[in-house]
Design an enzyme around this catalytic site. Structure first.
Site, mmCIF file in Angstrom:
data_model
loop_
_atom_site.group_PDB
_atom_site.id
_atom_site.type_symbol
_atom_site.label_atom_id
_atom_site.label_comp_id
_atom_site.label_asym_id
_atom_site.label_seq_id
_atom_site.Cartn_x
_atom_site.Cartn_y
_atom_site.Cartn_z
ATOM 1 N N SER A 127 -1.066 -5.013 -0.848
ATOM 2 C CA SER A 127 -1.082 -3.560 -0.681
ATOM 3 C C SER A 127 -0.897 -3.111 0.757
ATOM 4 C CB SER A 127 -2.385 -2.968 -1.234
ATOM 5 O OG SER A 127 -3.473 -3.288 -0.394
ATOM 6 N N LYS A 163 -7.697 -1.028 3.506
ATOM 7 C CA LYS A 163 -6.739 0.064 3.380
ATOM 8 C C LYS A 163 -6.709 0.883 4.676
ATOM 9 C CE LYS A 163 -5.571 -0.476 -1.002
ATOM 10 N NZ LYS A 163 -6.103 -1.858 -1.075
#
Length: 210
Positions: A127, A163
């Site tokens: 990701s 993230k």
């Protein structure tokens, strides 16, 4: 020097450092006795690996021939605390059988930084690929307050993830660096555990910095 060390290699390196503070490097026999190795060959094998990883140097044909890199005083050994998803959030898998040695100057941390302020995690997932963070990279994190757009290790509604931290209209949320993943908006809580400082790539040993 930024090699991945096993827990035992880190212990041997610590012993060598402590011994050298007393004026000289330890002998093979002293290292063998300290760690209970069966023979000097076991000591030699560990020292060869430490030399290959850049943690020390040895001069051939000399007794007590171990020396440390000049910048050794500005390095910090960190345990790799576990794995963190660079994908969808999940429970963090704990492990502590490896250590990593980082150069504080190379990652722009003060020389008096303690290992209580920084930690290492191994990533899982894709990701964050557009930020240059790949599956199984080692990320170095610092325990500081995040700023908008920082990459963070976060606990979102009880699950861990790596993230980018964003704040819009006063509300924080997390965003992947891969368009295949959705934004993560906390339903109950968002706890920032650390801010990204550097990474070490296992396969090539190349490093990228924020």
């Amino acid at each position: 020097m930024s090699g991945i060390l096993t827990k035992r290699q880190g212990q041997i390196l610590d012993f060598i450092r402590e011994h050298m503070r007393g004026g000289s490097a330890p002998s093979f026999r002293e290292i063998q006795k300290k760690f209970g190795f069966a023979s000097p060959n076991s000591v030699n094998s560990h020292l060869k690996l430490l030399e290959k990883k850049g943690a020390l140097r040895r001069e051939p044909g000399q007794a007590r021939n171990i020396s440390l890199p000049e910048k050794q005083a500005y390095t910090l050994e960190l345990p790799v605390l576990g794995m963190i998803p660079a994908g969808m959030p999940a429970d963090q898998e704990e492990q502590s059988d490896r250590c990593i040695t980082v150069d504080l100057e190379a990652i722009a941390l003060p020389k008096n930084t303690r290992n209580t302020q920084v930690f290492a995690l191994e990533t899982r997932g894709d990701s964050m690929i557009n930020a240059g963070i790949l599956d199984r990279d080692i990320v170095i994190m610092e325990r500081i307050e995040p700023r908008d757009t920082d990459i963070v290790a976060a606990l979102i509604d009880g699950e861990c993830t790596l993230k980018r931290y964003l704040v819009r209209h006063g509300k924080p949320f997390l965003r992947a660096e891969n368009p295949n993943y959705p934004d993560l908006i906390p339903a109950r809580e968002l706890v920032i555990q650390g801010v990204f400082r550097a990474l070490i790539r296992i396969a090539s040993q190349s490093r990228q910095h924020r």
